[in-house]
Write a protein that holds these residues in place. Structure first.
Motif, short mmCIF file in Angstrom:
data_model
loop_
_atom_site.label_atom_id
_atom_site.label_comp_id
_atom_site.label_asym_id
_atom_site.label_seq_id
_atom_site.Cartn_x
_atom_site.Cartn_y
_atom_site.Cartn_z
N LYS A 245 -70.75 26.94 -12.03
CA LYS A 245 -69.80 28.06 -12.13
C LYS A 245 -68.44 27.71 -11.56
CE LYS A 245 -73.25 31.78 -11.95
NZ LYS A 245 -73.77 32.93 -11.17
N GLY A 246 -68.28 26.46 -11.14
CA GLY A 246 -67.00 26.04 -10.58
C GLY A 246 -66.79 26.50 -9.16
N GLN A 247 -67.88 26.71 -8.43
CA GLN A 247 -67.81 27.15 -7.03
C GLN A 247 -68.44 26.07 -6.14
OE1 GLN A 247 -70.11 30.74 -7.21
NE2 GLN A 247 -68.58 31.83 -8.42
N PRO A 248 -67.69 25.02 -5.81
CA PRO A 248 -68.26 23.92 -5.01
C PRO A 248 -68.80 24.44 -3.67
CG PRO A 248 -66.11 23.32 -5.88
CD PRO A 248 -66.29 24.79 -6.15
N PRO A 249 -70.05 24.15 -3.35
CA PRO A 249 -70.64 24.63 -2.09
C PRO A 249 -70.19 23.78 -0.91
CG PRO A 249 -72.23 23.31 -3.29
CD PRO A 249 -71.02 23.41 -4.17
N SER A 250 -70.31 24.33 0.27
CA SER A 250 -70.03 23.56 1.48
C SER A 250 -71.16 22.55 1.68
CB SER A 250 -69.95 24.49 2.70
OG SER A 250 -68.92 25.42 2.55
N PRO A 251 -70.84 21.32 2.09
CA PRO A 251 -71.88 20.31 2.32
C PRO A 251 -72.93 20.83 3.31
CG PRO A 251 -69.72 19.30 2.38
CD PRO A 251 -69.49 20.78 2.32
N TRP A 252 -74.20 20.50 3.01
CA TRP A 252 -75.29 21.07 3.80
C TRP A 252 -76.41 20.04 3.95
CZ3 TRP A 252 -79.19 25.12 1.55
CH2 TRP A 252 -80.05 25.56 2.57
N ILE A 253 -76.79 19.75 5.20
CA ILE A 253 -77.98 18.96 5.47
C ILE A 253 -79.03 19.93 5.96
CG2 ILE A 253 -79.00 17.19 6.95
CD1 ILE A 253 -76.37 15.69 6.83
N ASN A 254 -80.03 20.15 5.13
CA ASN A 254 -81.05 21.16 5.38
C ASN A 254 -82.27 20.50 6.02
OD1 ASN A 254 -82.88 23.24 5.33
ND2 ASN A 254 -83.00 23.39 3.10
N ASP A 255 -82.45 20.72 7.30
CA ASP A 255 -83.61 20.12 7.97
C ASP A 255 -84.62 21.17 8.42
OD1 ASP A 255 -82.16 21.25 9.99
OD2 ASP A 255 -81.73 19.40 11.06
N MET A 256 -84.54 22.36 7.78
CA MET A 256 -85.48 23.42 8.15
C MET A 256 -85.98 24.14 6.89
SD MET A 256 -83.60 25.04 11.50
CE MET A 256 -84.91 26.21 11.78
N ALA A 257 -87.25 23.97 6.60
CA ALA A 257 -87.90 24.67 5.49
C ALA A 257 -89.40 24.52 5.67
CB ALA A 257 -87.46 24.10 4.14
N VAL A 258 -90.16 25.42 5.09
CA VAL A 258 -91.62 25.35 5.13
C VAL A 258 -92.11 25.34 3.69
CG1 VAL A 258 -93.75 26.47 5.83
CG2 VAL A 258 -91.78 26.52 7.36
N GLY A 259 -92.92 24.34 3.35
CA GLY A 259 -93.40 24.25 1.98
C GLY A 259 -94.42 23.14 1.84
N CYS A 260 -94.58 22.63 0.62
CA CYS A 260 -95.51 21.54 0.35
C CYS A 260 -94.76 20.22 0.51
CB CYS A 260 -96.06 21.67 -1.07
SG CYS A 260 -97.38 20.49 -1.45
N PHE A 261 -94.96 19.55 1.65
CA PHE A 261 -94.26 18.31 1.95
C PHE A 261 -95.24 17.26 2.48
CE2 PHE A 261 -91.13 21.72 3.15
CZ PHE A 261 -90.35 21.60 2.01
N CYS A 262 -94.89 16.00 2.25
CA CYS A 262 -95.63 14.87 2.82
C CYS A 262 -94.66 14.06 3.67
CB CYS A 262 -96.19 13.97 1.72
SG CYS A 262 -97.34 14.79 0.59
N LYS A 263 -95.07 13.71 4.88
CA LYS A 263 -94.22 12.85 5.71
C LYS A 263 -94.15 11.48 5.06
CE LYS A 263 -94.77 14.97 10.25
NZ LYS A 263 -95.09 14.73 11.67
#
Length: 199
Positions: free
Chosen positions: A175-193
């Motif tokens: 939509k032409g709305q550049p987001p602010s850079p984001w390092i997301n280190d918090m979420a809960v879901g299906c993940f493998c280390k």
């Protein structure tokens, strides 16, 4: 007699609800886990600069991926979440088909083999894998090589079932709305280390 039947029906319904809740809780407990907070000796700002440097200095990167955003996919066939993540990424690519989005499948080493995703370019990115704490996850760069996002695709027990972090960012970009850079280190879901990052 009618009263006993009503009480029996209520007891059965309560029992069914309890069994359902217990089953869902056990499923959540088995499948979902924290993405794993990035316990890095460097801050997010330096981490962002490191990733941008690794991406923009990749041989041939400038010529191949300068027309639009690039989504880098991190996952492994050994991860039980891989199948859902691949389907989610494929759906994302379908949604943004016709845009300048490029999809990249990242391998952990230069001699590693990977089951290529449809329409994805496979590139060895060991510098990235060294700081990926869990999979499935993604890195999103704009056409200039600026890191827009690094972290999990979404939250929830199945990839794409909860909050769709990457899809929301791609929608804003479209939509032409550049987001602010984001390092997301918090979420809960299906993940493998991954085992490549010390947390």
């Amino acid at each position: 007699m009618e009263q006993y039947r009503r009480l029996g029906a209520i007891a059965l319904m309560i029992g069914w609800l309890l069994v359902t809740a217990l089953g869902y809780w056990l499923y959540q407990d088995k499948v979902t886990r924290p993405y794993t907070t990035i316990d890095s000796p460097i801050g997010h700002g330096e981490l962002k600069r490191h990733l941008e440097s690794a991406w923009t200095t990749l041989p041939g990167q400038g010529e191949a991926f300068s027309s639009g955003p690039t989504l880098i996919h991190f996952s492994t066939p050994q991860c039980h979440c891989d199948q859902q993540s691949r389907q989610h990424v494929s759906d994302l690519y379908d949604i943004f088909d016709g845009t300048a989005l490029t999809l990249v499948q990242a391998t952990q080493s230069y001699d590693a083999t990977s089951t290529a995703m449809p329409r994805a370019q496979t590139i060895a990115l060991p510098e990235f894998w060294a700081i990926v704490p869990a999979v499935p996850s993604a890195a999103l760069f704009d056409a200039s090589g600026t890191l827009l996002y690094f972290g999990p695709y979404s939250s929830g027990p199945i990839c794409g079932a909860g909050i769709n972090f990457v899809e929301d960012l791609l929608t804003r970009l479209d939509k032409g709305q550049p987001p602010s850079p984001w390092i997301n280190d918090m979420a809960v879901g299906c993940f493998c280390k991954t085992g490549t990052y010390s947390t």
